[in-house]
Scaffold this active site. Sequence first.
Site, PDB file in Angstrom:
ATOM      1  N   ASN A 136      36.485  42.042  36.223  1.00  0.00           N
ATOM      2  CA  ASN A 136      35.089  42.506  36.310  1.00  0.00           C
ATOM      3  C   ASN A 136      34.830  43.727  35.443  1.00  0.00           C
ATOM      4  O   ASN A 136      33.838  44.426  35.612  1.00  0.00           O
ATOM      5  CB  ASN A 136      34.720  42.812  37.767  1.00  0.00           C
ATOM      6  CG  ASN A 136      34.538  41.547  38.585  1.00  0.00           C
ATOM      7  OD1 ASN A 136      34.305  40.475  38.014  1.00  0.00           O
ATOM      8  ND2 ASN A 136      34.679  41.640  39.896  1.00  0.00           N
ATOM      9  N   THR A 164      39.482  40.526  46.337  1.00  0.00           N
ATOM     10  CA  THR A 164      40.686  39.831  45.864  1.00  0.00           C
ATOM     11  C   THR A 164      41.926  40.539  46.420  1.00  0.00           C
ATOM     12  O   THR A 164      42.067  41.746  46.201  1.00  0.00           O
ATOM     13  CB  THR A 164      40.702  39.871  44.316  1.00  0.00           C
ATOM     14  OG1 THR A 164      39.428  39.447  43.854  1.00  0.00           O
ATOM     15  CG2 THR A 164      41.790  38.988  43.749  1.00  0.00           C
ATOM     16  N   GLY A 172      32.320  31.280  30.836  1.00  0.00           N
ATOM     17  CA  GLY A 172      33.227  31.318  31.981  1.00  0.00           C
ATOM     18  C   GLY A 172      32.523  30.744  33.199  1.00  0.00           C
ATOM     19  O   GLY A 172      31.305  30.575  33.195  1.00  0.00           O
ATOM     20  N   SER A 173      33.314  30.386  34.190  1.00  0.00           N
ATOM     21  CA  SER A 173      32.713  29.926  35.444  1.00  0.00           C
ATOM     22  C   SER A 173      33.667  30.271  36.568  1.00  0.00           C
ATOM     23  O   SER A 173      34.857  30.478  36.359  1.00  0.00           O
ATOM     24  CB  SER A 173      32.480  28.416  35.382  1.00  0.00           C
ATOM     25  OG  SER A 173      33.733  27.780  35.171  1.00  0.00           O
ATOM     26  N   GLY A 174      33.106  30.375  37.757  1.00  0.00           N
ATOM     27  CA  GLY A 174      33.951  30.739  38.907  1.00  0.00           C
ATOM     28  C   GLY A 174      33.050  30.937  40.107  1.00  0.00           C
ATOM     29  O   GLY A 174      31.947  30.410  40.155  1.00  0.00           O
ATOM     30  N   PHE A 226      31.267  33.242  40.778  1.00  0.00           N
ATOM     31  CA  PHE A 226      29.987  33.873  40.397  1.00  0.00           C
ATOM     32  C   PHE A 226      29.014  32.844  39.827  1.00  0.00           C
ATOM     33  O   PHE A 226      27.863  33.134  39.598  1.00  0.00           O
ATOM     34  CB  PHE A 226      30.211  34.988  39.363  1.00  0.00           C
ATOM     35  CG  PHE A 226      31.099  34.578  38.222  1.00  0.00           C
ATOM     36  CD1 PHE A 226      30.570  33.869  37.153  1.00  0.00           C
ATOM     37  CD2 PHE A 226      32.452  34.827  38.247  1.00  0.00           C
ATOM     38  CE1 PHE A 226      31.379  33.456  36.107  1.00  0.00           C
ATOM     39  CE2 PHE A 226      33.268  34.425  37.207  1.00  0.00           C
ATOM     40  CZ  PHE A 226      32.735  33.728  36.137  1.00  0.00           C
ATOM     41  N   LYS A 243      38.051  44.979  39.636  1.00  0.00           N
ATOM     42  CA  LYS A 243      39.321  44.395  39.186  1.00  0.00           C
ATOM     43  C   LYS A 243      39.186  44.144  37.693  1.00  0.00           C
ATOM     44  O   LYS A 243      38.061  44.112  37.177  1.00  0.00           O
ATOM     45  CB  LYS A 243      39.619  43.100  39.949  1.00  0.00           C
ATOM     46  CG  LYS A 243      38.508  42.068  39.902  1.00  0.00           C
ATOM     47  CD  LYS A 243      38.818  40.884  40.816  1.00  0.00           C
ATOM     48  CE  LYS A 243      37.674  39.886  40.798  1.00  0.00           C
ATOM     49  NZ  LYS A 243      37.930  38.747  41.710  1.00  0.00           N
ATOM     50  N   LYS A 262      23.808  34.069  33.340  1.00  0.00           N
ATOM     51  CA  LYS A 262      24.608  33.722  34.515  1.00  0.00           C
ATOM     52  C   LYS A 262      23.760  32.842  35.434  1.00  0.00           C
ATOM     53  O   LYS A 262      22.715  33.268  35.924  1.00  0.00           O
ATOM     54  CB  LYS A 262      25.035  35.000  35.233  1.00  0.00           C
ATOM     55  CG  LYS A 262      25.745  34.811  36.557  1.00  0.00           C
ATOM     56  CD  LYS A 262      26.313  36.144  37.027  1.00  0.00           C
ATOM     57  CE  LYS A 262      26.614  36.148  38.506  1.00  0.00           C
ATOM     58  NZ  LYS A 262      27.194  37.434  38.945  1.00  0.00           N
ATOM     59  N   ASP A 281      29.446  42.040  37.762  1.00  0.00           N
ATOM     60  CA  ASP A 281      29.609  41.276  38.991  1.00  0.00           C
ATOM     61  C   ASP A 281      29.423  42.124  40.249  1.00  0.00           C
ATOM     62  O   ASP A 281      30.377  42.488  40.913  1.00  0.00           O
ATOM     63  CB  ASP A 281      30.972  40.574  39.024  1.00  0.00           C
ATOM     64  CG  ASP A 281      30.918  39.383  39.971  1.00  0.00           C
ATOM     65  OD1 ASP A 281      31.784  38.497  39.889  1.00  0.00           O
ATOM     66  OD2 ASP A 281      29.993  39.341  40.811  1.00  0.00           O
ATOM     67  N   ASP A 313      34.416  45.105  44.494  1.00  0.00           N
ATOM     68  CA  ASP A 313      35.196  44.016  43.877  1.00  0.00           C
ATOM     69  C   ASP A 313      35.699  44.450  42.502  1.00  0.00           C
ATOM     70  O   ASP A 313      35.683  43.675  41.545  1.00  0.00           O
ATOM     71  CB  ASP A 313      34.331  42.740  43.760  1.00  0.00           C
ATOM     72  CG  ASP A 313      35.194  41.488  43.538  1.00  0.00           C
ATOM     73  OD1 ASP A 313      34.653  40.457  43.110  1.00  0.00           O
ATOM     74  OD2 ASP A 313      36.425  41.572  43.759  1.00  0.00           O
TER      75      ASP A 313
HETATM   76  C1  LIG Z   1      32.884  36.674  26.138  1.00  0.00           C
HETATM   77  C2  LIG Z   1      32.757  36.465  27.627  1.00  0.00           C
HETATM   78  C3  LIG Z   1      33.684  35.621  28.295  1.00  0.00           C
HETATM   79  C4  LIG Z   1      33.581  35.400  29.671  1.00  0.00           C
HETATM   80  C5  LIG Z   1      32.535  36.020  30.386  1.00  0.00           C
HETATM   81  C6  LIG Z   1      31.621  36.880  29.724  1.00  0.00           C
HETATM   82  C7  LIG Z   1      31.711  37.122  28.352  1.00  0.00           C
HETATM   83  C8  LIG Z   1      30.737  37.374  30.720  1.00  0.00           C
HETATM   84  C9  LIG Z   1      29.641  38.240  30.722  1.00  0.00           C
HETATM   85  C10 LIG Z   1      29.022  38.563  31.934  1.00  0.00           C
HETATM   86  C11 LIG Z   1      29.452  38.007  33.164  1.00  0.00           C
HETATM   87  C12 LIG Z   1      28.780  38.338  34.484  1.00  0.00           C
HETATM   88  C13 LIG Z   1      30.537  37.104  33.155  1.00  0.00           C
HETATM   89  C14 LIG Z   1      31.155  36.798  31.960  1.00  0.00           C
HETATM   90  N1  LIG Z   1      32.227  35.989  31.728  1.00  0.00           N
HETATM   91  C15 LIG Z   1      32.920  35.186  32.742  1.00  0.00           C
HETATM   92  C16 LIG Z   1      34.186  35.871  33.213  1.00  0.00           C
HETATM   93  C17 LIG Z   1      33.863  37.174  33.901  1.00  0.00           C
HETATM   94  N2  LIG Z   1      34.940  37.660  34.737  1.00  0.00           N
HETATM   95  C18 LIG Z   1      27.957  39.510  31.620  1.00  0.00           C
HETATM   96  O1  LIG Z   1      27.187  40.069  32.403  1.00  0.00           O
HETATM   97  N3  LIG Z   1      27.950  39.710  30.281  1.00  0.00           N
HETATM   98  C19 LIG Z   1      28.936  38.972  29.688  1.00  0.00           C
HETATM   99  O2  LIG Z   1      29.160  38.940  28.486  1.00  0.00           O
END
Ligand SMILES: Cc1ccc2c(c1)c1c3c(c(C)cc1n2CCCN)C(=O)NC3=O
Length: 278
Positions: A144, A180, A20-22, A24, A141, A42, A161, A139
């Site tokens: 998260n 948000t 994922g990306s955003g 953060f 939601k 991350k 997050d 935050d």
């Molecule tokens: C399978 C999956 C898909 C998207 C993920 C994650 C895991 C994920 C994870 C984390 C974070 C900070 C963001 C993450 N994202 C990005 C979206 C988070 N809101 C994390 O700390 N562990 C994760 O597995």
Amino acid sequence: AVALRAHSVEEMYELLETLGSGHFGVVKRCRERSTGTFYAAKFVKTRRCRGSRRGLERLQVEREVAILRDLQHPNIMQLHDLFTCRAEMVLVLELMRGGELFDFIAEKEMLLEEEAIEFLEQILLGVQYLHGRHIAHFDLKPENIMLQEKDVPKPQIKIIDFGLAQKLEDGVTFKSLCGTPQYIAPEVINYEPLSSATDMWSIGVITYILLSGLSPFQGETDAETLSNVLEGAYEFEERYFSDTSEMAKDFIRQLLVKEPQERMTASECLVHPWIKPL
Ligand SMILES: Cc1ccc2c(c1)c1c3c(c(C)cc1n2CCCN)C(=O)NC3=O
């Protein structure tokens, strides 16, 4: 302990697909070379030279790391490793294969009250732990709240997050306008002092969504959403809440209260008859 490593993350971890990306940053699945264990990495760009925006992100990540390092709870994301170099920081975190609670609800439309209570009890235990250490998340939601696995009867969750999280120093009034719109409490919009009660409002919104799939204050635009929040204008639409228990509605009513001090605390939520039937 999490050491600051001088090496690059790729010496220790094989980087895999992007999860994922955003705001953060970018999160990739990765595999620790020495153990074969999978984690989530991350990546947050922190190069100062691109103006203050990068600098702010670095501050947020440093705050997040300082908070994460201090926390140890089954429902709070654990920091496994940390790499910093000039241009970016890499946080190696537990992998939550089940993805976001947000997507889990989207797939299921809405949850049975028993399922919602299963998730809420874990969220409340994590938040009770945070608030007990005078940390507010700010935050909360469904995006998260991550699921360890999703195709199991009782998915385990962790809160992620901590980019907006704050240590609540007594007497220090923290004000900030971020978060948000759908989930932020009235005091955030009114730029009044924030507290752990701010998180409890968000939990009220999350509960409403878990039970109905609807977002209580969402309007056509962010401005409309914010004014709905300020008015505390929400209702239990008959079509979506016809078979929701009075206990569940009472739980939500005692969180979506304008006055922060009048909201239930996480500890009070955990003994509310809806969560902890006698
Ligand atoms: C399978 C999956 C898909 C998207 C993920 C994650 C895991 C994920 C994870 C984390 C974070 C900070 C963001 C993450 N994202 C990005 C979206 C988070 N809101 C994390 O700390 N562990 C994760 O597995």
